[in-house]
Design an enzyme around this catalytic site. Sequence first.
Site, short mmCIF file in Angstrom:
data_model
loop_
_atom_site.label_atom_id
_atom_site.label_comp_id
_atom_site.label_asym_id
_atom_site.label_seq_id
_atom_site.Cartn_x
_atom_site.Cartn_y
_atom_site.Cartn_z
CG ASP A 48 -53.35 -15.08 18.43
OD1 ASP A 48 -53.94 -13.88 18.97
OD2 ASP A 48 -53.52 -15.69 18.74
N GLY A 49 -51.17 -12.51 14.91
CA GLY A 49 -50.78 -12.14 13.75
C GLY A 49 -50.93 -10.97 13.19
CB CYS A 50 -53.66 -8.74 13.01
SG CYS A 50 -54.74 -9.91 11.72
CB ALA A 51 -49.74 -4.74 13.21
CB SER A 52 -54.76 -3.25 13.87
OG SER A 52 -54.88 -4.02 12.66
#
Length: 141
Positions: A48-52
């Site tokens: 979690d926390g990643c744009a991709s």
Amino acid sequence: MASDAFEEIAETFEFLDDWEDRYRTVIDMGKSMAALDDAFKVPATKVDGCASQVWIRPQIDGSGPDAVFDFEGESDAMIVRGLIAVLHALYSGLSVKEVTQVDAPAELGRLGLNDHLSAQRSNGLRAMVERIQTVAAAEAG
């Protein structure tokens, strides 16, 4: 403290003056990684926390602080896949105790990544490092 593989990357980056060359090197590293089996692309391995889309599957050989850390990872974005490869070079083969002692921001800073990644990519990279550090710390006890 970083692995020998990461030291090789740092040395390579010292010779690359242009950020575009470094960017291509990171992408090429990602292209050379083995694909993560779709069976492991599940919520438990998703970062979690990643744009991709990013998945990291830790693999620990042994138990306790001397257990050897490794992981598989994948992303749907080529630059992020390359960043996973950089993290793999940074951490793979270290003991879980050593993984918890790596100053990832400082090591990655040696590559100049902090200055050239978007805020979203930087946040995603931090999230991947946090996941790796958390898994290693739990195993190290």
